[in-house]
Design an enzyme around this catalytic site. Structure first.
Site, PDB file in Angstrom:
ATOM      1  N   LYS A 151       6.048  29.232  34.768  1.00 55.22           N
ATOM      2  CA  LYS A 151       6.135  27.848  34.276  1.00 55.22           C
ATOM      3  C   LYS A 151       4.947  27.542  33.360  1.00 55.22           C
ATOM      4  CE  LYS A 151       7.279  23.235  36.053  1.00 55.22           C
ATOM      5  NZ  LYS A 151       8.385  22.967  35.130  1.00 55.22           N
ATOM      6  N   GLU A 183      19.770  28.152  30.995  1.00 56.07           N
ATOM      7  CA  GLU A 183      19.432  26.921  31.724  1.00 56.07           C
ATOM      8  C   GLU A 183      19.317  25.784  30.723  1.00 56.07           C
ATOM      9  OE1 GLU A 183      15.495  27.410  33.538  1.00 56.07           O
ATOM     10  OE2 GLU A 183      14.872  28.627  31.830  1.00 56.07           O
ATOM     11  N   LEU A 207      13.722  29.664  34.794  1.00 55.47           N
ATOM     12  CA  LEU A 207      12.715  29.174  35.731  1.00 55.47           C
ATOM     13  C   LEU A 207      13.367  29.082  37.108  1.00 55.47           C
ATOM     14  CD1 LEU A 207       9.764  28.059  35.825  1.00 55.47           C
ATOM     15  CD2 LEU A 207      10.828  25.815  36.047  1.00 55.47           C
TER      16      LEU A 207
HETATM   17  N1  PMP Z   1      14.248  25.110  34.066  1.00 53.37           N
HETATM   18  C1  PMP Z   1      13.322  24.683  33.195  1.00 53.37           C
HETATM   19  C2  PMP Z   1      13.228  25.349  31.864  1.00 53.37           C
HETATM   20  C3  PMP Z   1      12.476  23.606  33.530  1.00 53.37           C
HETATM   21  O1  PMP Z   1      11.545  23.181  32.649  1.00 53.37           O
HETATM   22  C4  PMP Z   1      12.623  22.971  34.777  1.00 53.37           C
HETATM   23  C5  PMP Z   1      11.787  21.775  35.162  1.00 53.37           C
HETATM   24  N2  PMP Z   1      10.452  22.049  35.164  1.00 53.37           N
HETATM   25  C6  PMP Z   1      13.604  23.453  35.657  1.00 53.37           C
HETATM   26  C7  PMP Z   1      14.401  24.530  35.275  1.00 53.37           C
HETATM   27  C8  PMP Z   1      13.801  22.843  37.012  1.00 53.37           C
HETATM   28  O2  PMP Z   1      12.766  23.223  37.893  1.00 53.37           O
HETATM   29  P1  PMP Z   1      12.339  22.276  39.105  1.00 53.37           P
HETATM   30  O3  PMP Z   1      13.574  22.038  39.908  1.00 53.37           O
HETATM   31  O4  PMP Z   1      11.344  23.075  39.848  1.00 53.37           O
HETATM   32  O5  PMP Z   1      11.793  21.030  38.504  1.00 53.37           O
END
Ligand code: PMP
Length: 287
Positions: A151, A183, A207
């Site tokens: 991230k 995604e 992610l």
């Molecule tokens: N994919 C990406 C590219 C993201 O930026 C995020 C949000 N940060 C997510 C998925 C979702 O992750 P989370 O549920 O941990 O917020």
């Protein structure tokens, strides 16, 4: 009103917070982040976000500049100092500043990482308009680097994706690589066909969403069928419904993909049910 923010152990008014111009987060996007939502003054999925932060740091050979205990304490302190009822805590850790610009990583023994945290108040976090109306998404090619499991703060391409969506009158963009959806720009993507929920399997291509992991767990507990595999845009267009998940949007319905309405063009029952389940269950473990 000025917020109180956190910089390397200090709580300061936002106007007084400073970071070196040589900080590698600024010069090279050499940093990672987490966003934890706050509901009723409590942190949602904190343990998941702390664990992913540790993983992101380890993957980049960065030393954690703050202990797990201090991280939780600082999150809580910021929520209290800024009187956050509903909102979020943003956390960023960079490789710090060696006092000059150099591609090589500095020695972590002598150059500590930078830790910054701030809050955002979002009174309507739970009752956001898109939760009821759903969003339309467009597809764009996935031109990001190939370690999307980390991230990092390299968010220029996702920002461009959001801008393309905005220009097209849509709420977000889904990235497509080798014909399959990876995604959303800031969320994980799902389709629902019959009673089956389909979402891409975990790999370096996406992610590993903390909300994704919780939602899939709650779905399994509720005897809902989940298939982890990649899907195409045309499969999404003929799905019964679709949705996205992220820490700050929870479960948000998708009602249109590249101009094709899904089902009857309104949020579907599976997305609604999962949103309720996620909010209900995650409040139980909020800290
Ligand atoms: N994919 C990406 C590219 C993201 O930026 C995020 C949000 N940060 C997510 C998925 C979702 O992750 P989370 O549920 O941990 O917020």
């Amino acid at each position: 009103m000025s917020r109180t923010v956190y910089v390397n152990g200090d709580y300061l008014p936002e106007e007084e917070a400073t970071i070196s111009i040589f900080d590698r987060g600024f010069l090279m996007a050499d940093g990672v982040y987490e966003v934890t939502s706050v509901l009723g003054g409590k942190l949602i999925d904190f343990e998941g976000h702390a664990a992913r932060l540790a993983r992101s740091l380890a993957e980049l050979d960065m030393v954690a500049p703050i202990s797990h205990e201090d991280l939780l304490a600082a999150h809580r302190e910021l929520v209290a100092k800024n009187d956050i009822d509903n909102g979020l805590v943003y956390l960023q850790v960079t490789r710090g500043s060696a006092g000059d610009r150099d591609f090589a990583f500095p020695d972590p023994e002598t150059v500590p990482g930078t830790v910054v945290m701030f809050t955002q108040s979002k009174p309507d976090l739970l009752e956001s308009a898109v939760a009821t109306t759903g969003i339309r998404v467009i597809s764009v090619p996935d031109l990001r680097w190939h370690r999307r499991d980390i991230k990092t703060v390299q968010l220029l391409y996702p920002s461009m994706g959001k801008m393309a969506a905005k220009a097209a009158g849509a709420g977000d963009a889904w990235f497509v690589e080798d014909g399959k959806v990876t995604e959303g720009t800031s969320n994980n993507a799902y389709i629902v066909k019959g009673s089956k929920i389909v979402t891409r399997e975990l790999s370096n291509d996406i992610l590993h969403g903390i909300t994704r992991s919780a939602v899939l767990r709650y779905a399994a507990e509720a005897q809902m069928e989940v298939e982890e595999r990649a899907f195409t845009i045309s499969e999404a267009q003929s799905a019964d419904e679709a949705f996205v998940t992220s820490a700050t949007t929870f479960v948000t319905p998708v009602i249109e993909v590249d101009g094709a309405a899904l089902g009857d063009g309104t949020p579907g029952p599976v997305a609604k049910r999962l949103r309720e389940l996620y909010i209900e269950e995650s409040l139980k473990t909020a800290v």
